[in-house]
Design a protein around this motif. Structure first.
Motif, PDB file in Angstrom:
ATOM      1  N   MET A 146      -1.867   6.191  33.103  1.00 47.25           N
ATOM      2  CA  MET A 146      -1.540   7.472  34.657  1.00 47.25           C
ATOM      3  C   MET A 146      -3.010   7.864  35.327  1.00 47.25           C
ATOM      4  O   MET A 146      -4.068   7.752  34.868  1.00 47.25           O
ATOM      5  N   LYS A 147      -2.815   7.591  36.289  1.00 44.33           N
ATOM      6  CA  LYS A 147      -4.467   7.588  37.316  1.00 44.33           C
ATOM      7  C   LYS A 147      -4.648   9.261  37.080  1.00 44.33           C
ATOM      8  O   LYS A 147      -3.509  10.197  36.591  1.00 44.33           O
ATOM      9  N   THR A 148      -6.235   9.120  37.199  1.00 45.29           N
ATOM     10  CA  THR A 148      -6.597  10.798  37.230  1.00 45.29           C
ATOM     11  C   THR A 148      -6.143  11.171  38.271  1.00 45.29           C
ATOM     12  O   THR A 148      -6.247  12.662  38.100  1.00 45.29           O
ATOM     13  N   THR A 149      -5.839  11.154  39.338  1.00 45.80           N
ATOM     14  CA  THR A 149      -5.070  11.924  40.378  1.00 45.80           C
ATOM     15  C   THR A 149      -3.852  12.801  40.114  1.00 45.80           C
ATOM     16  O   THR A 149      -3.882  13.879  40.757  1.00 45.80           O
ATOM     17  N   THR A 150      -3.117  12.072  39.649  1.00 49.05           N
ATOM     18  CA  THR A 150      -1.356  12.345  39.419  1.00 49.05           C
ATOM     19  C   THR A 150      -1.897  13.368  38.098  1.00 49.05           C
ATOM     20  O   THR A 150      -1.518  14.444  38.149  1.00 49.05           O
ATOM     21  N   VAL A 151      -3.592  13.552  37.500  1.00 50.30           N
ATOM     22  CA  VAL A 151      -2.891  14.306  36.028  1.00 50.30           C
ATOM     23  C   VAL A 151      -3.928  15.209  36.018  1.00 50.30           C
ATOM     24  O   VAL A 151      -3.106  16.646  35.924  1.00 50.30           O
ATOM     25  N   GLU A 152      -4.553  15.666  37.531  1.00 47.32           N
ATOM     26  CA  GLU A 152      -5.533  16.234  38.265  1.00 47.32           C
ATOM     27  C   GLU A 152      -4.393  17.376  39.163  1.00 47.32           C
ATOM     28  O   GLU A 152      -3.728  18.778  38.822  1.00 47.32           O
ATOM     29  N   THR A 153      -3.080  16.734  39.324  1.00 46.35           N
ATOM     30  CA  THR A 153      -2.718  17.542  40.628  1.00 46.35           C
ATOM     31  C   THR A 153      -1.107  18.072  39.630  1.00 46.35           C
ATOM     32  O   THR A 153      -0.978  19.437  39.718  1.00 46.35           O
ATOM     33  N   LEU A 154      -0.836  17.204  38.533  1.00 45.78           N
ATOM     34  CA  LEU A 154       0.102  17.881  37.045  1.00 45.78           C
ATOM     35  C   LEU A 154      -0.552  19.275  36.565  1.00 45.78           C
ATOM     36  O   LEU A 154       0.415  20.044  36.464  1.00 45.78           O
ATOM     37  N   ALA A 155      -1.901  18.964  35.927  1.00 43.60           N
ATOM     38  CA  ALA A 155      -2.386  20.003  35.874  1.00 43.60           C
ATOM     39  C   ALA A 155      -2.493  21.528  36.516  1.00 43.60           C
ATOM     40  O   ALA A 155      -2.144  22.261  36.013  1.00 43.60           O
ATOM     41  N   TRP A 156      -2.957  21.340  37.431  1.00 38.31           N
ATOM     42  CA  TRP A 156      -2.460  22.465  39.374  1.00 38.31           C
ATOM     43  C   TRP A 156      -1.136  22.499  38.985  1.00 38.31           C
ATOM     44  O   TRP A 156      -1.065  24.407  39.061  1.00 38.31           O
ATOM     45  N   VAL A 157      -0.683  22.150  39.007  1.00 38.85           N
ATOM     46  CA  VAL A 157       1.074  22.779  39.424  1.00 38.85           C
ATOM     47  C   VAL A 157       1.652  23.103  38.249  1.00 38.85           C
ATOM     48  O   VAL A 157       1.708  24.621  38.129  1.00 38.85           O
ATOM     49  N   LEU A 158       1.140  22.654  36.896  1.00 42.76           N
ATOM     50  CA  LEU A 158       1.511  23.738  35.308  1.00 42.76           C
ATOM     51  C   LEU A 158       0.656  24.732  35.775  1.00 42.76           C
ATOM     52  O   LEU A 158       1.126  26.198  35.230  1.00 42.76           O
ATOM     53  N   GLY A 185      -1.263  23.136  31.126  1.00 40.42           N
ATOM     54  CA  GLY A 185      -1.824  22.530  32.339  1.00 40.42           C
ATOM     55  C   GLY A 185      -3.649  22.892  31.889  1.00 40.42           C
ATOM     56  O   GLY A 185      -4.485  21.392  32.586  1.00 40.42           O
ATOM     57  N   VAL A 186      -3.878  23.760  31.430  1.00 39.59           N
ATOM     58  CA  VAL A 186      -5.290  23.577  30.232  1.00 39.59           C
ATOM     59  C   VAL A 186      -5.756  22.759  29.783  1.00 39.59           C
ATOM     60  O   VAL A 186      -6.685  21.943  29.905  1.00 39.59           O
ATOM     61  N   VAL A 187      -4.606  21.995  29.117  1.00 37.95           N
ATOM     62  CA  VAL A 187      -4.747  20.866  27.866  1.00 37.95           C
ATOM     63  C   VAL A 187      -4.573  19.764  28.787  1.00 37.95           C
ATOM     64  O   VAL A 187      -5.842  18.940  28.653  1.00 37.95           O
ATOM     65  N   LEU A 188      -4.164  19.372  30.004  1.00 35.72           N
ATOM     66  CA  LEU A 188      -4.414  18.450  30.880  1.00 35.72           C
ATOM     67  C   LEU A 188      -5.413  18.245  31.725  1.00 35.72           C
ATOM     68  O   LEU A 188      -6.106  17.060  31.963  1.00 35.72           O
ATOM     69  N   ILE A 189      -6.312  19.516  32.060  1.00 40.38           N
ATOM     70  CA  ILE A 189      -7.347  19.330  32.338  1.00 40.38           C
ATOM     71  C   ILE A 189      -8.654  18.863  31.506  1.00 40.38           C
ATOM     72  O   ILE A 189      -9.999  17.372  31.694  1.00 40.38           O
ATOM     73  N   VAL A 190      -8.122  19.368  30.122  1.00 37.62           N
ATOM     74  CA  VAL A 190      -8.877  18.519  29.127  1.00 37.62           C
ATOM     75  C   VAL A 190      -9.176  17.230  29.342  1.00 37.62           C
ATOM     76  O   VAL A 190     -10.265  16.657  29.060  1.00 37.62           O
ATOM     77  N   VAL A 191      -7.657  16.689  29.003  1.00 40.12           N
ATOM     78  CA  VAL A 191      -7.248  14.888  29.443  1.00 40.12           C
ATOM     79  C   VAL A 191      -8.251  14.492  30.409  1.00 40.12           C
ATOM     80  O   VAL A 191      -9.233  13.724  30.830  1.00 40.12           O
ATOM     81  N   ARG A 192      -8.237  15.518  31.341  1.00 42.26           N
ATOM     82  CA  ARG A 192      -8.782  14.191  32.637  1.00 42.26           C
ATOM     83  C   ARG A 192      -9.986  14.252  32.529  1.00 42.26           C
ATOM     84  O   ARG A 192     -10.865  13.360  33.089  1.00 42.26           O
ATOM     85  N   SER A 193     -10.515  15.274  31.661  1.00 43.09           N
ATOM     86  CA  SER A 193     -12.081  15.428  32.031  1.00 43.09           C
ATOM     87  C   SER A 193     -12.701  14.181  31.071  1.00 43.09           C
ATOM     88  O   SER A 193     -13.754  13.758  31.107  1.00 43.09           O
ATOM     89  N   ARG A 194     -11.948  13.987  30.633  1.00 44.58           N
ATOM     90  CA  ARG A 194     -12.274  12.933  29.307  1.00 44.58           C
ATOM     91  C   ARG A 194     -11.544  11.473  29.581  1.00 44.58           C
ATOM     92  O   ARG A 194     -12.324  10.234  29.665  1.00 44.58           O
ATOM     93  N   MET A 195     -11.194  11.544  30.646  1.00 44.30           N
ATOM     94  CA  MET A 195     -10.718  10.518  31.499  1.00 44.30           C
ATOM     95  C   MET A 195     -12.209   9.136  32.071  1.00 44.30           C
ATOM     96  O   MET A 195     -12.530  10.421  32.620  1.00 44.30           O
TER      97      MET A 195
END
Length: 64
Positions: free
Chosen positions: A1-13, A49-59
């Motif tokens: 999954m692209k990083t921009t997609t993860v960022e967008t999904l995290a903030w939407v959630l 969404g918070v979990v996805l922010i942590v995931v994104r920070s590690r990508m």
């Protein structure tokens, strides 16, 4: 999954989850079970969404 997609999904959630949770607080005055369901569901979405922010920070960012 692209990083921009993860960022967008995290903030939407996060934002949608907080909106639904606050709506649940208002609905709870009229219908207790439905209100609690919305609060819990919204809280879980915000937590995801918070979990996805942590995931994104590690990508790693893709090379340019």
């Amino acid at each position: 999954m692209k990083t921009t997609t993860v960022e967008t999904l995290a903030w939407v959630l996060i934002y949608a989850g907080l909106l639904v949770a606050s709506l649940g607080g208002f609905v709870q005055r009229q219908h207790d079970a439905l209100g609690w369901g919305l609060v819990v569901g919204g809280g879980m979405a915000a937590a995801a969404g918070v979990v996805l922010i942590v995931v994104r920070s590690r990508m790693q960012d893709p090379p340019r």
